[in-house]
Scaffold this motif. Structure first.
Motif, PDB file in Angstrom:
ATOM      1  N   UNK A   1     -18.922  -8.382   7.230  1.00  0.00           N
ATOM      2  CA  UNK A   1     -18.090  -7.487   7.173  1.00  0.00           C
ATOM      3  C   UNK A   1     -17.470  -7.249   5.969  1.00  0.00           C
ATOM      4  N   UNK A   2     -17.061  -6.075   5.782  1.00  0.00           N
ATOM      5  CA  UNK A   2     -16.296  -5.707   4.363  1.00  0.00           C
ATOM      6  C   UNK A   2     -15.156  -4.643   4.739  1.00  0.00           C
ATOM      7  N   UNK A   3     -13.890  -5.114   4.678  1.00  0.00           N
ATOM      8  CA  UNK A   3     -12.759  -4.800   5.019  1.00  0.00           C
ATOM      9  C   UNK A   3     -11.899  -4.541   3.966  1.00  0.00           C
ATOM     10  N   UNK A   4     -11.157  -2.995   3.870  1.00  0.00           N
ATOM     11  CA  UNK A   4     -10.422  -2.715   2.712  1.00  0.00           C
ATOM     12  C   UNK A   4      -9.088  -2.317   3.218  1.00  0.00           C
ATOM     13  N   UNK A   5      -7.931  -1.876   2.129  1.00  0.00           N
ATOM     14  CA  UNK A   5      -6.812  -1.390   2.591  1.00  0.00           C
ATOM     15  C   UNK A   5      -6.705   0.052   1.896  1.00  0.00           C
ATOM     16  N   UNK A   6      -8.011   0.625   1.792  1.00  0.00           N
ATOM     17  CA  UNK A   6      -8.010   1.776   1.109  1.00  0.00           C
ATOM     18  C   UNK A   6      -7.456   3.023   1.948  1.00  0.00           C
ATOM     19  N   UNK A   7      -8.203   4.335   1.578  1.00  0.00           N
ATOM     20  CA  UNK A   7      -7.564   5.609   2.010  1.00  0.00           C
ATOM     21  C   UNK A   7      -7.918   5.715   3.453  1.00  0.00           C
ATOM     22  N   UNK A   8      -8.936   5.328   3.984  1.00  0.00           N
ATOM     23  CA  UNK A   8      -9.324   5.151   5.486  1.00  0.00           C
ATOM     24  C   UNK A   8     -10.344   6.361   5.715  1.00  0.00           C
TER      25      UNK A   8
ATOM     26  N   UNK B   1      -8.847   3.663  10.147  1.00  0.00           N
ATOM     27  CA  UNK B   1      -7.584   4.338  10.271  1.00  0.00           C
ATOM     28  C   UNK B   1      -7.153   5.110   8.979  1.00  0.00           C
ATOM     29  N   UNK B   2      -6.815   6.545   9.117  1.00  0.00           N
ATOM     30  CA  UNK B   2      -6.449   7.035   7.943  1.00  0.00           C
ATOM     31  C   UNK B   2      -5.355   6.556   7.263  1.00  0.00           C
ATOM     32  N   UNK B   3      -5.501   6.303   6.039  1.00  0.00           N
ATOM     33  CA  UNK B   3      -4.158   5.750   5.061  1.00  0.00           C
ATOM     34  C   UNK B   3      -4.155   4.287   5.441  1.00  0.00           C
ATOM     35  N   UNK B   4      -4.980   3.401   5.980  1.00  0.00           N
ATOM     36  CA  UNK B   4      -4.571   2.075   6.367  1.00  0.00           C
ATOM     37  C   UNK B   4      -5.898   1.339   5.855  1.00  0.00           C
ATOM     38  N   UNK B   5      -7.085   2.083   5.743  1.00  0.00           N
ATOM     39  CA  UNK B   5      -8.416   1.154   5.279  1.00  0.00           C
ATOM     40  C   UNK B   5      -9.417   1.233   6.388  1.00  0.00           C
ATOM     41  N   UNK B   6     -10.475   0.711   6.093  1.00  0.00           N
ATOM     42  CA  UNK B   6     -11.753   0.599   6.825  1.00  0.00           C
ATOM     43  C   UNK B   6     -12.304  -0.665   6.865  1.00  0.00           C
ATOM     44  N   UNK B   7     -13.113  -0.734   7.897  1.00  0.00           N
ATOM     45  CA  UNK B   7     -14.026  -2.029   8.049  1.00  0.00           C
ATOM     46  C   UNK B   7     -15.223  -2.057   8.350  1.00  0.00           C
TER      47      UNK B   7
ATOM     48  N   UNK C   1      -4.037  -3.197  -2.944  1.00  0.00           N
ATOM     49  CA  UNK C   1      -4.473  -4.232  -2.051  1.00  0.00           C
ATOM     50  C   UNK C   1      -5.484  -4.980  -2.097  1.00  0.00           C
ATOM     51  N   UNK C   2      -6.244  -5.083  -1.190  1.00  0.00           N
ATOM     52  CA  UNK C   2      -7.349  -6.292  -1.226  1.00  0.00           C
ATOM     53  C   UNK C   2      -8.644  -5.681  -0.474  1.00  0.00           C
ATOM     54  N   UNK C   3      -9.631  -6.329  -0.855  1.00  0.00           N
ATOM     55  CA  UNK C   3     -11.077  -6.074   0.134  1.00  0.00           C
ATOM     56  C   UNK C   3     -11.477  -7.460   0.510  1.00  0.00           C
TER      57      UNK C   3
ATOM     58  N   UNK D   1     -18.073   1.204  -2.175  1.00  0.00           N
ATOM     59  CA  UNK D   1     -17.372   2.078  -1.493  1.00  0.00           C
ATOM     60  C   UNK D   1     -15.942   1.571  -1.423  1.00  0.00           C
ATOM     61  N   UNK D   2     -15.766   0.331  -0.996  1.00  0.00           N
ATOM     62  CA  UNK D   2     -14.639  -0.298  -0.769  1.00  0.00           C
ATOM     63  C   UNK D   2     -13.641  -0.291  -1.764  1.00  0.00           C
TER      64      UNK D   2
END
Length: 572
Positions: free
Chosen positions: A361-368, A418-424, A340-342, A332-333
């Protein structure tokens, strides 16, 4: 509300009204006997007190109402006995009162029955020692006791008779209510049973449908993945290699979707359990990372692994389900990140003598994910909106499966986005530390003599021509001699005449299926190892295979390396 309690409440209400009526009758009689005196009007006060008790009972103060009734009746006995003097037989008046205690209190309230019995006994003893003079309302006119006593006796008996009628009526009402409720309950149970049967049939039909569709889809995918792998190993041209890689990626992506649907179906049916087996934790994480790193590089993304070097190398748990959770989250990430990066981070939280607690923890810089959508993304078949599904693909089952698996592990998953900044996504799990290092299958990695392989014959049994060709190519590529049979009867003929070392047996074939064929082989006292080769991934297939004479099972579509390992395991 219990039947006994409902009976008591209704009985108290009736008793209060009935006693109020009897008190009024008694007061009117006293007016006739004694004229206008305090003693005559006292009956009206008692009637008012009984009516007040009725109101208390209606308002829900049932226990208080019970005790007021008993206070009045005990007072009445003392009053009548003191008025009529020694020899009035007050002890006889207490007997019906004892019965009233049992009617007003449940059998479990023996302490209250005993309490009021002691009060009654005490009242009688005080009467005896005081020569029936403890209550006095002043000098009363002489009345012929031959007339007054029979009247009081009649009123008491008449009151008891009415009370028993009330009790019988209450019982009758409750029995009718019970019968009505029992009939309603039986009707409800019948409806629930019908609904349960319908739900079970629907669930069974759904399982059969999914298993059937899975088999029909997985069979051709097996051929696609197999032939693609063979062509990629055959040094194709660069342009052809790109096309073949796309075919391989697309077919495996389709397989992931099918597996998600089947896994979700298993979890809904409660057929998934967590295993506890020793496994190499660091090696597992390394394999997951390297597998997902290839997918990240295809999108020009950086997948960074931070693995705590204090973690034990061997743990006890379910490596398959842990891999499934991490694969879904990392997939998903990568899917929802365009640049960016995961960050894939694994941290040791607690290190006890026999177990560890690990934070993933899995943190991405995706669509949020928008805040108002974060609560629903773990629901099945759910994505943030329909445009996400059209743009990125997927079934919306990945996070639902993750949530259900994490629940099985007895832990929780949290989301910060956060929308537009990524998810964790973050979760923690506890694992016992393995005291035994799992043994590796050395024969799978050792270089086996080519001549020895040539002397081994592997028989592949399948009614699908493409699957036969795929299996044939892989077996030959490993250096084994391969024979093909398109049905069970041909397979039995080969085993009766040729020195077969291993049989790869498809389960779903016309005439004799894999189970029947294996049974026929064993009846001939042929004990060649038979490995089931099937696209059927239904709930009980593995158990059925084990009970039917097979030594192992391989699910289609299989990875080439998995097939090679199974062949070597049972032939070398």
């Amino acid at each position: 509300m219990t039947t006994m309690r409902a009976k008591q409440i209704r009985f108290i209400g009736y008793l209060s009204i009935l006693s109020s009526f009897l008190a009024i009758v008694n007061a009117v009689a006293m007016l006739l006997f004694f004229g206008i005196t305090f003693f005559s009007f006292f009956g009206f006060f008692v009637a008012l007190l009984f009516y007040f008790t009725y109101l208390l009972n209606q308002k829900g103060y049932h226990f208080l109402a019970k005790n007021i009734i008993l206070i009045i009746f005990n007072f009445a006995v003392l009053n009548i006995s003191s008025t009529q003097g020694v020899g009035s037989g007050s002890i006889l008046l207490y007997f019906p009162l004892l019965s009233l205690y049992f009617l007003l209190f449940e059998a479990v309230d023996w302490k209250w029955i005993a309490y009021w019995t002691i009060i009654s006994a005490s009242g009688y003893l005080v009467l005896e020692f005081s020569h029936y003079q403890i209550l006095s309302f002043g000098k009363m006119p002489d009345v012929n006791p031959k007339f007054l006593f029979p009247f009081n006796l009649f009123l008491s008996l008449f009151g008891e008779f009415l009370i028993m009628l009330v009790f019988i009526r209450v019982n009758h009402d409750l029995e009718k209510s019970y019968i009505t409720k029992a009939e309603e309950l039986n009707d409800s149970l019948r409806e629930l049973l019908l609904a349960k049967e319908k739900a079970e049939k629907a669930a069974h039909s759904r399982s059969l449908f999914l298993s059937s569709m899975s088999h029909e889809i997985r069979t051709p995918i097996n051929s696609i993945i197999g032939f693609t792998s063979l062509l990629l190993d055959d040094n194709p041209k660069e342009e052809q290699k790109n096309f073949l890689s796309m075919i391989d990626f697309s077919s495996k992506n389709l397989l992931v979707i099918i597996n998600d649907i089947l896994d979700f179906n298993r979890m809904e049916a409660g057929k998934v359990e967590i295993e506890l087996i020793p496994f190499p934790f660091n090696a597992l994480i390394s394999n997951i990372y390297h597998s997902m790193d290839l997918n990240a590089k295809e999108k020009n993304l950086t997948l960074q692994l931070e693995l705590d070097n204090k973690l034990p190398h061997y743990l006890v748990g379910d490596p398959t389900r842990l891999t499934q959770i991490l694969f879904n989250l990392l997939s998903n990430a990568i899917k929802f990140t365009n640049k960016g990066e995961i960050l894939f981070k694994i941290q040791l939280l607690e290190n006890l003598s026999d177990q560890v607690k690990i934070k993933f923890s899995i943190k991405d810089t995706g669509i949020g994910i928008p805040i108002d959508k974060q609560e629903i993304i773990f629901e099945h078949f759910t994505q943030v909106d329909s445009s996400i599904s059209r743009k990125f693909g997927g079934t919306g089952l990945g996070l639902s499966i993750v949530k259900k698996l994490i629940d099985l592990f007895g832990t929780t998953i949290s989301l910060t986005s956060k929308e537009g900044e990524g998810s964790e996504f973050t979760f923690s799990m506890s694992f016992p530390i393995s005291q035994v290092i799992p043994k590796s299958n050395e024969h799978l990695t050792s270089q086996t003599d080519v001549e020895l392989r040539k002397n081994k014959i592997v028989l592949v049994v399948d009614d699908n021509e493409l699957n036969l060709k795929v299996a044939y190519q892989f077996v030959k590529k490993c250096g084994y001699e391969c024979k093909l049979a398109s049905n069970g009867k041909e397979a039995l003929q080969f085993l009766e005449t040729d020195p077969i070392s291993l049989v790869l047996m498809d389960l779903q074939m016309p005439d004799w299926d894999g189970f029947v064929t294996t049974q026929k082989i064993r009846e001939k006292e042929i004990y060649t190892p038979i490995v089931a080769l099937t696209a059927d991934v239904s709930f009980d297939i593995s158990n059925r295979v084990k009970e039917s004479g097979f030594v192992d099972i391989i699910f289609k579509p299989f990875q080439p390396q998995d097939l090679i390992e199974k062949i070597e395991q049972y032939t070398m």
